[in-house]
Design a protein around this motif. Structure first.
Motif, PDB file in Angstrom:
ATOM      1  N   ASP A 273      22.050   4.610  27.174  1.00 51.49           N
ATOM      2  CA  ASP A 273      22.992   3.593  26.562  1.00 51.49           C
ATOM      3  C   ASP A 273      23.580   3.084  27.405  1.00 51.49           C
ATOM      4  OD1 ASP A 273      21.656   3.706  24.279  1.00 51.49           O
ATOM      5  OD2 ASP A 273      22.995   5.117  23.164  1.00 51.49           O
ATOM      6  N   VAL A 274      24.493   3.922  28.311  1.00 47.89           N
ATOM      7  CA  VAL A 274      25.391   3.323  29.404  1.00 47.89           C
ATOM      8  C   VAL A 274      24.591   2.284  30.310  1.00 47.89           C
ATOM      9  CG1 VAL A 274      27.198   4.049  31.176  1.00 47.89           C
ATOM     10  CG2 VAL A 274      26.925   5.327  29.035  1.00 47.89           C
ATOM     11  N   ALA A 275      23.630   2.882  30.710  1.00 45.76           N
ATOM     12  CA  ALA A 275      22.869   2.031  31.756  1.00 45.76           C
ATOM     13  C   ALA A 275      22.498   0.876  31.066  1.00 45.76           C
ATOM     14  CB  ALA A 275      21.403   2.775  32.004  1.00 45.76           C
ATOM     15  N   ARG A 276      21.901   0.787  29.789  1.00 46.47           N
ATOM     16  CA  ARG A 276      21.736  -0.789  29.117  1.00 46.47           C
ATOM     17  C   ARG A 276      22.905  -1.492  29.193  1.00 46.47           C
ATOM     18  NH1 ARG A 276      20.638   1.187  24.512  1.00 46.47           N
ATOM     19  NH2 ARG A 276      18.605   1.944  25.273  1.00 46.47           N
ATOM     20  N   PHE A 277      24.126  -0.889  28.948  1.00 49.66           N
ATOM     21  CA  PHE A 277      25.413  -1.755  28.726  1.00 49.66           C
ATOM     22  C   PHE A 277      25.544  -2.277  30.294  1.00 49.66           C
ATOM     23  CE2 PHE A 277      29.666  -2.223  29.975  1.00 49.66           C
ATOM     24  CZ  PHE A 277      30.499  -2.577  28.900  1.00 49.66           C
ATOM     25  N   ASN A 278      25.269  -1.348  31.245  1.00 54.16           N
ATOM     26  CA  ASN A 278      25.434  -1.828  32.572  1.00 54.16           C
ATOM     27  C   ASN A 278      24.636  -3.163  33.055  1.00 54.16           C
ATOM     28  OD1 ASN A 278      27.446   0.083  33.184  1.00 54.16           O
ATOM     29  ND2 ASN A 278      26.178   1.476  34.248  1.00 54.16           N
ATOM     30  N   ARG A 279      23.223  -3.153  32.495  1.00 49.21           N
ATOM     31  CA  ARG A 279      22.301  -3.904  32.806  1.00 49.21           C
ATOM     32  C   ARG A 279      22.900  -5.340  32.084  1.00 49.21           C
ATOM     33  NH1 ARG A 279      18.661   0.461  32.650  1.00 49.21           N
ATOM     34  NH2 ARG A 279      17.880   0.985  34.652  1.00 49.21           N
ATOM     35  N   ALA A 323      30.495  -5.916  41.514  1.00 47.89           N
ATOM     36  CA  ALA A 323      30.291  -5.438  40.452  1.00 47.89           C
ATOM     37  C   ALA A 323      28.747  -5.105  40.271  1.00 47.89           C
ATOM     38  CB  ALA A 323      30.706  -6.070  39.111  1.00 47.89           C
ATOM     39  N   GLU A 324      27.974  -6.139  40.589  1.00 47.24           N
ATOM     40  CA  GLU A 324      26.557  -5.919  40.444  1.00 47.24           C
ATOM     41  C   GLU A 324      25.835  -4.777  41.476  1.00 47.24           C
ATOM     42  OE1 GLU A 324      24.153  -9.564  41.483  1.00 47.24           O
ATOM     43  OE2 GLU A 324      25.950 -10.680  41.092  1.00 47.24           O
ATOM     44  N   ALA A 325      26.444  -4.669  42.711  1.00 45.95           N
ATOM     45  CA  ALA A 325      26.096  -3.747  43.480  1.00 45.95           C
ATOM     46  C   ALA A 325      26.351  -2.295  42.841  1.00 45.95           C
ATOM     47  CB  ALA A 325      26.607  -3.697  44.873  1.00 45.95           C
ATOM     48  N   ASN A 326      27.541  -2.108  42.323  1.00 48.61           N
ATOM     49  CA  ASN A 326      28.160  -0.860  41.682  1.00 48.61           C
ATOM     50  C   ASN A 326      27.253  -0.499  40.548  1.00 48.61           C
ATOM     51  OD1 ASN A 326      30.370   0.623  43.234  1.00 48.61           O
ATOM     52  ND2 ASN A 326      30.655  -1.433  43.808  1.00 48.61           N
ATOM     53  N   LEU A 327      26.887  -1.438  39.569  1.00 49.98           N
ATOM     54  CA  LEU A 327      26.306  -1.481  38.421  1.00 49.98           C
ATOM     55  C   LEU A 327      24.728  -1.145  38.990  1.00 49.98           C
ATOM     56  CD1 LEU A 327      27.302  -4.638  36.446  1.00 49.98           C
ATOM     57  CD2 LEU A 327      27.778  -2.114  36.025  1.00 49.98           C
ATOM     58  N   ILE A 329      23.859   0.943  41.478  1.00 52.34           N
ATOM     59  CA  ILE A 329      24.070   2.180  42.215  1.00 52.34           C
ATOM     60  C   ILE A 329      24.094   3.178  40.805  1.00 52.34           C
ATOM     61  CG2 ILE A 329      25.446   3.834  43.296  1.00 52.34           C
ATOM     62  CD1 ILE A 329      25.997   1.598  45.351  1.00 52.34           C
ATOM     63  N   ALA A 330      25.210   2.748  39.777  1.00 51.14           N
ATOM     64  CA  ALA A 330      25.061   3.506  38.704  1.00 51.14           C
ATOM     65  C   ALA A 330      24.111   3.777  38.091  1.00 51.14           C
ATOM     66  CB  ALA A 330      26.366   2.924  37.955  1.00 51.14           C
ATOM     67  N   ASN A 331      23.070   2.714  37.823  1.00 54.65           N
ATOM     68  CA  ASN A 331      22.091   2.961  36.975  1.00 54.65           C
ATOM     69  C   ASN A 331      20.683   3.730  37.707  1.00 54.65           C
ATOM     70  OD1 ASN A 331      23.218   1.461  34.889  1.00 54.65           O
ATOM     71  ND2 ASN A 331      21.923  -0.318  34.783  1.00 54.65           N
ATOM     72  N   GLY A 332      20.958   3.664  39.117  1.00 57.92           N
ATOM     73  CA  GLY A 332      19.805   4.517  39.839  1.00 57.92           C
ATOM     74  C   GLY A 332      20.152   5.913  39.417  1.00 57.92           C
ATOM     75  N   LEU A 333      21.442   6.139  39.440  1.00 58.51           N
ATOM     76  CA  LEU A 333      21.645   7.637  39.175  1.00 58.51           C
ATOM     77  C   LEU A 333      21.746   7.885  37.726  1.00 58.51           C
ATOM     78  CD1 LEU A 333      24.934   7.808  41.239  1.00 58.51           C
ATOM     79  CD2 LEU A 333      22.949   9.164  41.618  1.00 58.51           C
ATOM     80  N   LEU A 334      22.057   6.866  36.822  1.00 58.22           N
ATOM     81  CA  LEU A 334      21.933   7.421  35.389  1.00 58.22           C
ATOM     82  C   LEU A 334      20.360   7.412  35.031  1.00 58.22           C
ATOM     83  CD1 LEU A 334      24.563   5.052  33.846  1.00 58.22           C
ATOM     84  CD2 LEU A 334      24.789   7.614  33.853  1.00 58.22           C
ATOM     85  N   ASP A 335      19.583   6.612  35.606  1.00 59.50           N
ATOM     86  CA  ASP A 335      18.376   6.866  35.134  1.00 59.50           C
ATOM     87  C   ASP A 335      17.631   7.962  35.603  1.00 59.50           C
ATOM     88  OD1 ASP A 335      18.268   4.304  34.155  1.00 59.50           O
ATOM     89  OD2 ASP A 335      17.450   3.225  35.884  1.00 59.50           O
ATOM     90  N   THR A 336      18.097   8.118  36.876  1.00 56.39           N
ATOM     91  CA  THR A 336      17.506   9.912  37.420  1.00 56.39           C
ATOM     92  C   THR A 336      17.949  10.955  36.698  1.00 56.39           C
ATOM     93  OG1 THR A 336      17.403   8.611  39.691  1.00 56.39           O
ATOM     94  CG2 THR A 336      17.498  11.244  39.436  1.00 56.39           C
TER      95      THR A 336
END
Length: 474
Positions: A273-279, A323-327, A329-336
């Motif tokens: 859910d957090v990753a979807r918010f980020n996307r 913001a794009e770059a950090n989102l 990176i965040a999602n790469g970790l969240l998905d993993t």
């Protein structure tokens, strides 16, 4: 590979490893942005939460009198035990680290740390009750759940909500500001700037609502989830009820059925859910960046700031790019994390131990992105003249309105309304149509007076339907 004590590197350069310099940006360049998460997701915060769980389990067992001769501790002792947690600071962090260097086991070090505090409270005889019938994961799963819950509820979600509110407020302020739409990158039916911003606010709000309903699960049921040690020590106790009331007393949702580990499914749900918010927020950033590039938004220069090292005229949209770059990176970790944590070999493996230590990194990059979006939004100004000029150079977008009115007229029986789409396609496709030619075309159609009047009064700037009303719904 040189050690931290080496003064020089093979290249001859002076080594920086022995100095207090962070390797990662969240603990270095961006520490101020990530700092609020330290109280919840750092190693020290994890240990404080472990102490909290151990102390509360100790108190819970005494209050439930699960063993012969066991009774609740007095108020002074209870307060003293809880002060182990509330007073956990730099000195205690160092002492716990020293114990762990001996035990080479983080949770065992917490157990011994608490045991050292009991004599001063008159509770030395109850030292065996610390970590009673627990496996390390009984403590860890609850400590992580508490830290992640508080990090999301107290830090990430409020920051995210403030950004969504910023987007909503900007949308409300420009609910009636007409803007040329672009579908497939081409001029399309006009909208309002406010309505487009409201779409993002609505999408992001839905994800925050899902995150707000998230359950944070916990378990305390022994080495393989069977309560075997509990029953062996006290067979008459209703250990399911003791477990349930303890976990729920921590403010978590009880998971009664696990292996040695709590299954982490709730974490996977949360991170998705957090990753979807980020996307969605990433999509917002790319749209705003694009609007800046075509002049719909002007960036307010910051006094003393440099836009480009060589081109003085530029004010780069760095906040949204950062913001794009950090989102990402965040999602790469969240998905993993979401993929890794739902899997464990049989009853237990340690892949989750290393993985969960990166939850703070994932949320930290997301928090950094949110702060950048907030700063970027505060530096935006709407270029109303550019919006109006773009609309005035695209009268052909009224073709949709004209052919749709012709269809309605045909249904009503008005003659001469054949092939409306094809006639407008011939008029508008592949070349610009100015106001005069479009109004001339409308006048030649033979529409009813009411229909012709509506179309003759229409402009690209007024062809926005109920966009303003929709914008205010957000």
């Amino acid at each position: 590979m040189p050690s931290a004590a080496d003064s020089t590197l093979p290249s001859g350069r002076r080594s920086l490893a022995a100095t207090d310099i962070a390797l990662g940006p969240l603990d270095g360049r961006y520490r101020v942005d990530a700092a609020p998460l330290v109280d919840h997701l750092s190693e020290a915060a994890l240990n404080r939460n472990r102490l909290h769980v151990e102390v509360e389990w100790f108190l819970h067992l005494t209050e439930q009198a699960v063993l012969p001769g066991l009774s609740p501790v007095n108020a002074e002792q209870r307060d003293g035990l809880r002060s182990i947690v509330t007073g956990f600071g730099p000195e205690e962090i160092a002492e716990l680290a020293a114990i762990e260097r001996e035990t080479v086991h983080d949770v065992k070090a917490v157990e011994y740390f608490i045991g050292r505090c009991l004599p001063a409270l008159g509770l030395e005889a109850l030292t065996p009750l610390v970590h009673f019938a627990c496996t390390s994961e009984d403590i860890n799963n609850l400590a992580y759940a508490l830290g992640i819950r508080d990090a999301v509820r107290e830090v990430w979600a409020p920051t995210a909500q403030r950004v969504v509110d910023q987007i909503r407020e900007l949308g409300e302020a420009h609910a009636e500001t007409p803007m040329l739409s672009r579908t497939h990158g081409q001029p399309a039916t006009p909208t309002t700037l406010g309505k487009e911003l409201a779409v993002f606010a609505h999408r992001l709000d839905r994800q925050l609502a899902r995150i707000g309903r998230q359950e944070y699960l916990g378990k305390i049921n022994g080495a393989t989830g069977t309560f075997a040690a509990h029953v062996a020590a006290a067979p008459a106790v209703d250990w399911l009820e003791v477990s349930r009331t303890f976990v729920e007393g921590l403010g978590l949702t009880w998971n009664p059925l696990t292996t040695q580990i709590e299954s982490h499914d709730w974490q996977a749900e949360l991170y998705a859910d957090v990753a979807r918010f980020n996307r969605i927020l990433h999509n917002f950033c790319t749209d705003v960046w694009s609007y800046i590039s075509i002049g719909y938004f002007k960036q307010i220069p910051v006094a003393g700031a440099t836009g480009s090292s060589t081109m003085p005229h530029k004010v780069n949209p760095i906040r949204f790019e950062n913001a794009e770059a950090n989102l990402e990176i965040a999602n790469g970790l969240l998905d993993t994390l979401a993929a890794t944590l739902v899997t464990s070999r049989w009853q237990r493996d340690l892949t989750d131990s290393s993985s969960q230590r990166n939850v703070g990194v994932a949320l930290g990059h997301g928090l950094l992105a949110l702060n950048n979006v907030a700063k970027g939004l505060r530096q935006l100004d709407v270029a109303g003249e550019t919006l109006a000029d773009d609309l005035d150079h695209n009268w052909e977008v009224l073709g949709e309105a004209i052919q749709t009115v012709m269809r309605a007229e045909a249904i009503a029986g008005t003659p001469g309304m054949d092939n409306p789409y094809e006639r407008l396609k011939e008029l508008t496709r592949g070349h610009r149509v100015d106001e005069a030619r479009l109004r001339e075309f409308v006048g030649e159609l033979g529409l009813s007076d009411g229909a012709e009047g509506r179309l003759q009064r229409l402009t690209p700037g007024s062809y926005i339907g109920i966009a303003a009303k929709l914008a205010r719904r957000a």
